[in-house]
Design an enzyme around this catalytic site. Structure first.
Site, PDB file in Angstrom:
ATOM      1  N   ASP A  60      15.119  56.547  66.373  1.00 54.84           N
ATOM      2  CA  ASP A  60      15.229  56.865  67.793  1.00 54.84           C
ATOM      3  C   ASP A  60      13.839  56.868  68.419  1.00 54.84           C
ATOM      4  O   ASP A  60      12.872  57.356  67.828  1.00 54.84           O
ATOM      5  CB  ASP A  60      15.899  58.237  67.971  1.00 54.84           C
ATOM      6  CG  ASP A  60      16.398  58.462  69.378  1.00 54.84           C
ATOM      7  OD1 ASP A  60      17.631  58.530  69.569  1.00 54.84           O
ATOM      8  OD2 ASP A  60      15.566  58.572  70.300  1.00 54.84           O
ATOM      9  N   HIS A  74      29.637  45.411  70.764  1.00 56.16           N
ATOM     10  CA  HIS A  74      29.448  46.271  71.941  1.00 56.16           C
ATOM     11  C   HIS A  74      30.741  47.012  72.273  1.00 56.16           C
ATOM     12  O   HIS A  74      31.683  46.438  72.811  1.00 56.16           O
ATOM     13  CB  HIS A  74      28.984  45.464  73.161  1.00 56.16           C
ATOM     14  CG  HIS A  74      28.754  46.340  74.357  1.00 56.16           C
ATOM     15  ND1 HIS A  74      27.567  47.010  74.585  1.00 56.16           N
ATOM     16  CD2 HIS A  74      29.586  46.712  75.361  1.00 56.16           C
ATOM     17  CE1 HIS A  74      27.671  47.729  75.689  1.00 56.16           C
ATOM     18  NE2 HIS A  74      28.886  47.562  76.183  1.00 56.16           N
ATOM     19  N   HIS A 125      27.017  54.921  69.258  1.00 56.00           N
ATOM     20  CA  HIS A 125      25.960  55.114  68.252  1.00 56.00           C
ATOM     21  C   HIS A 125      26.064  56.524  67.691  1.00 56.00           C
ATOM     22  O   HIS A 125      26.480  57.458  68.372  1.00 56.00           O
ATOM     23  CB  HIS A 125      24.571  54.879  68.862  1.00 56.00           C
ATOM     24  CG  HIS A 125      24.322  55.703  70.081  1.00 56.00           C
ATOM     25  ND1 HIS A 125      24.798  55.353  71.319  1.00 56.00           N
ATOM     26  CD2 HIS A 125      23.655  56.877  70.248  1.00 56.00           C
ATOM     27  CE1 HIS A 125      24.435  56.269  72.199  1.00 56.00           C
ATOM     28  NE2 HIS A 125      23.752  57.208  71.581  1.00 56.00           N
ATOM     29  N   GLY A 182      26.473  64.202  76.856  1.00 61.55           N
ATOM     30  CA  GLY A 182      25.085  63.778  76.683  1.00 61.55           C
ATOM     31  C   GLY A 182      24.915  62.316  76.318  1.00 61.55           C
ATOM     32  O   GLY A 182      23.819  61.901  75.946  1.00 61.55           O
ATOM     33  N   CYS A 194      22.710  45.557  78.001  1.00 55.88           N
ATOM     34  CA  CYS A 194      22.798  46.732  77.125  1.00 55.88           C
ATOM     35  C   CYS A 194      21.574  46.776  76.207  1.00 55.88           C
ATOM     36  O   CYS A 194      21.306  45.831  75.459  1.00 55.88           O
ATOM     37  CB  CYS A 194      24.081  46.671  76.298  1.00 55.88           C
ATOM     38  SG  CYS A 194      24.143  47.905  74.990  1.00 55.88           S
ATOM     39  N   HIS A 244      26.747  52.316  74.494  1.00 57.30           N
ATOM     40  CA  HIS A 244      27.064  51.472  73.337  1.00 57.30           C
ATOM     41  C   HIS A 244      27.148  52.460  72.180  1.00 57.30           C
ATOM     42  O   HIS A 244      26.146  53.117  71.857  1.00 57.30           O
ATOM     43  CB  HIS A 244      25.955  50.421  73.139  1.00 57.30           C
ATOM     44  CG  HIS A 244      26.155  49.508  71.969  1.00 57.30           C
ATOM     45  ND1 HIS A 244      25.941  48.141  72.043  1.00 57.30           N
ATOM     46  CD2 HIS A 244      26.524  49.770  70.689  1.00 57.30           C
ATOM     47  CE1 HIS A 244      26.179  47.592  70.860  1.00 57.30           C
ATOM     48  NE2 HIS A 244      26.519  48.572  70.009  1.00 57.30           N
ATOM     49  N   ASN A 293      27.702  61.541  70.564  1.00 59.23           N
ATOM     50  CA  ASN A 293      27.903  61.953  71.951  1.00 59.23           C
ATOM     51  C   ASN A 293      28.876  60.977  72.609  1.00 59.23           C
ATOM     52  O   ASN A 293      28.671  59.760  72.554  1.00 59.23           O
ATOM     53  CB  ASN A 293      26.566  61.946  72.705  1.00 59.23           C
ATOM     54  CG  ASN A 293      25.602  63.000  72.185  1.00 59.23           C
ATOM     55  OD1 ASN A 293      26.024  64.073  71.766  1.00 59.23           O
ATOM     56  ND2 ASN A 293      24.319  62.697  72.203  1.00 59.23           N
ATOM     57  N   CYS A 322      22.415  46.293  72.511  1.00 60.59           N
ATOM     58  CA  CYS A 322      22.739  44.886  72.199  1.00 60.59           C
ATOM     59  C   CYS A 322      21.447  44.068  72.092  1.00 60.59           C
ATOM     60  O   CYS A 322      21.332  43.197  71.224  1.00 60.59           O
ATOM     61  CB  CYS A 322      23.678  44.298  73.242  1.00 60.59           C
ATOM     62  SG  CYS A 322      25.406  44.802  73.037  1.00 60.59           S
TER      63      CYS A 322
END
Ligand code: AMP
Ligand code: ZN
Length: 110
Positions: A30, A46, A96, A89, A4, A94, A83, A7
């Site tokens: 981002d 996670h 967020h 989308g 991930c 994980h 999302n 992670c």
């Protein structure tokens, strides 16, 4: 989860600069910003998405973190996006929360 990406970021594998961190949450910019401010708030544990989240008190912790960062940066106008699932989308599996700010945001979103 070893494969991930979030992670790995949380573990420090990429030396990502965190704009916020506490025992449960990290926040970082981002990589593909959709607004002048585009920060991701990511629980350290996670969890794939809101659908898999059992302890919803974590959402309160996330919003407290968001509020702190907004206040610290002097941001009053912003949008939080969560999302959930492919059609909404969600690409990174994980959980967020996106914080978008710094420009006029369109409504409805696409
Ligand atoms: P979502 O489509 O809701 O799953 O959002 C995933 C977000 O993660 C996208 O906005 C990506 O640009 C962002 N992202 C993917 N990889 C990274 C990375 N290594 N560092 C920062 N942001 C990332
Ligand atoms: Zn993960």
């Amino acid at each position: 989860m070893s494969d991930c990406i979030f992670c790995k970021i949380i573990k420090g594998d990429f030396n990502t600069k965190f704009v916020y961190e506490d025992e449960k949450i990290v926040a970082f910019d981002d990589i593909n910003p959709q607004a002048p401010v585009h920060i991701l708030f990511v629980p350290k544990v996670h969890i794939v998405s809101l659908n898999e989240l059992e302890d919803t008190s974590l959402v309160k912790n996330v919003y407290e973190a968001i509020k702190q960062v907004a206040q610290k940066k002097g941001i009053n106008d912003y949008r939080i996006v969560l999302n959930t699932g492919k059609d909404a989308g969600q690409e990174v599996k994980h959980i967020h929360f996106h914080m978008l700010a710094g420009r006029k945001l369109n409504w409805p979103p696409g």
